[in-house]
Design an enzyme around this catalytic site. Structure first.
Site, PDB file in Angstrom:
ATOM      1  N   TYR A 153      -3.541  33.485   1.599  1.00 46.11           N
ATOM      2  CA  TYR A 153      -2.408  33.137   2.461  1.00 46.11           C
ATOM      3  C   TYR A 153      -2.905  32.899   3.886  1.00 46.11           C
ATOM      4  CZ  TYR A 153       2.326  33.549   4.491  1.00 46.11           C
ATOM      5  OH  TYR A 153       3.503  33.310   5.151  1.00 46.11           O
ATOM      6  N   ILE A 191     -11.051  42.600   8.396  1.00 43.26           N
ATOM      7  CA  ILE A 191      -9.865  43.109   9.098  1.00 43.26           C
ATOM      8  C   ILE A 191      -8.662  42.248   8.744  1.00 43.26           C
ATOM      9  CG2 ILE A 191      -8.849  43.655  11.335  1.00 43.26           C
ATOM     10  CD1 ILE A 191     -11.620  43.850  12.512  1.00 43.26           C
ATOM     11  N   GLY A 192      -7.698  42.840   8.056  1.00 50.12           N
ATOM     12  CA  GLY A 192      -6.543  42.082   7.599  1.00 50.12           C
ATOM     13  C   GLY A 192      -6.876  41.374   6.307  1.00 50.12           C
ATOM     14  N   SER A 216      -0.534  47.003   5.000  1.00 49.60           N
ATOM     15  CA  SER A 216       0.520  46.845   4.002  1.00 49.60           C
ATOM     16  C   SER A 216       0.096  47.541   2.709  1.00 49.60           C
ATOM     17  CB  SER A 216       0.781  45.357   3.726  1.00 49.60           C
ATOM     18  OG  SER A 216       1.614  45.203   2.592  1.00 49.60           O
ATOM     19  N   CYS A 376       6.516  25.068  10.420  1.00 53.41           N
ATOM     20  CA  CYS A 376       5.068  25.240  10.606  1.00 53.41           C
ATOM     21  C   CYS A 376       4.302  23.981  10.226  1.00 53.41           C
ATOM     22  CB  CYS A 376       4.573  26.422   9.775  1.00 53.41           C
ATOM     23  SG  CYS A 376       5.029  28.025  10.433  1.00 53.41           S
TER      24      CYS A 376
END
Length: 418
Positions: A153, A191-192, A216, A376
């Site tokens: 994503y 990271i993430g 999350s 977007c």
């Protein structure tokens, strides 16, 4: 209509907008559809027909165009006829948004939003995680409906629009791995880490030991299952922590699509943490959405519904933070059209599964995501958004002085089936 006509007559200079009011009257603005040249591209100015279900929506859109239009569409108070869509209306808006910004009321609103942006982007420990969960704790099955099988994503890396989404996402993984020059056994921090595809790839293709950070819990649990299914469960681990809570030393650090959640007030803190976690000969890669123009603010729809506390920075804000850390800017690459192609692929796949989305999460949610993906996609097509990849090192020799090594490493990874 009392308020909108003057604004729309001034605003709609290309294409045509027909507004049907609750009394069934048609109000037409603009010269009509036709070919135009915009941002170096040939476009067709849309012909859009929109119906307002009540009188209040006109005033709301006049005072707060982006948020009121989005909420009006989400709530079914704004609908489209004659074959037009929310995507068409947003395209019409973007083609001439400079005219809208010239309106005195809109100029005042923009100045106020800019002044309060640091408050809106205040993302300290504890609060930051809650804001991220707002977007990523949506059921994973929803994302599975329209993402490709890599469950990536973030912006893909397109050699051309024809290669397809999955191939472009795999090309992005190769590109990241090649830039980072990862050797077997290296400790890598992601990271993430999302649903874990990058961590899995770096473990399988490069032999790395990867730690993924994710705030999350739902996403992290799904990522761990994917790593185990891929046979790299012993090489990849996911930790439910904010980046500021982590200690240790890593040979490589990568952060893809996470800096957008940091907030401008925390940029120095973010880059200082990367510096402190990076080994003496280490390399860090930050992949982030950015804006071509000067510092700005996050639009009210995105701030309220999509990415609370999020922000796509101006490069001046990024470099101002990095230069205070002592890290070396080793390379900066700009992806100008890649995210438009990615978002168009997502939007098409989403619309193909829209009925399933409605069953899963309701009509209002489906309309919200239609608005989000369309806005977007258009912004990355004809607006001022792009993606940058910043390569950082502890010293000036951490990264080769020319980029040839990236292409060579990509070719080797592809030859090996990665």
């Amino acid at each position: 209509m009392l308020l909108l006509p003057k604004l729309l007559k001034r605003f709609v200079r290309q294409g045509r907008l027909t507004v049907i009011t609750p009394d069934n009257k048609r109000h037409v603005f603009g010269p009509g559809p036709g070919p135009i040249s915009f941002a170096g591209q040939n476009k067709i100015a849309p012909d859009v027909t929109v119906r307002f279900s009540d009188d209040k929506i006109e005033r709301e859109i006049f005072l707060n165009p982006e948020l009121a239009l989005a909420e009006g569409y989400m709530d079914g108070r704004v609908n489209f006829e004659d074959g037009s869509s929310i995507h068409d209306l947003l395209s019409l808006f973007w083609l001439q948004r400079k005219e809208l910004r010239k309106h005195p009321l809109q100029q005042v609103i923009r100045k106020v939003r800019f002044k309060i942006r640091r408050f809106r982007m205040h993302n300290p420990l504890g609060i930051a995680g809650k804001k991220v969960k707002h977007h990523y704790d949506i059921p994973t099955d929803f994302y599975r409906l329209w993402l490709d099988e890599t469950m990536t994503y973030s912006c893909a890396y397109w050699h051309s629009p024809e290669v397809g989404l999955e191939a472009a996402q795999k090309a992005k993984l190769r590109h990241l791995a090649a830039k980072l020059r990862i050797e077997p056994g290296m400790r890598v921090l992601d990271i993430g880490s999302g649903w874990g595809e990058l961590a899995i790839y770096l473990a399988k293709a490069c032999g790395a030991q990867v730690t993924g950070l994710n705030v999350s819990p739902d996403q992290m649990a799904a990522a761990q299952k994917r790593a185990e299914a891929a046979g790299v469960g012993d090489a990849v681990s996911f930790i439910n922590k904010d980046y500021r809570e982590l200690t240790g030393s890593f040979d490589r650090i990568v952060s893809v699509g996470m800096m957008e959640h940091v907030g401008v007030a925390h940029y120095l803190e973010y880059f200082e943490k990367i510096r402190d976690l990076l080994a003496p000969d280490g390399i860090a890669l930050v992949h982030c959405i950015g804006r071509v123009g000067p510092p700005g603010f996050t639009g009210p729809f995105f701030d309220k519904y999509i990415f609370p506390g999020g922000y796509a920075p101006a490069l001046s804000e990024v470099f101002a933070a990095v230069e205070q850390t002592g890290l070396w800017h080793s390379d900066c690459e700009f992806w100008r059209r890649h995210y438009h192609w990615t978002l168009e692929a997502w939007r098409e796949r989403f619309m193909a599964q829209r009925d399933e989305v409605v069953v899963m999460l309701g009509e209002r949610f489906a309309r919200m995501w239609e608005f989000y993906l369309s806005a977007c996609s258009i912004s990355f097509d004809i607006g001022g958004d792009m993606v940058f990849q910043l390569l950082l090192g502890q010293h000036k020799s951490a990264v080769p002085v020319i980029r040839d090594y990236v292409t060579e490493a990509e070719q080797e990874l592809e030859r090996r089936g990665f």
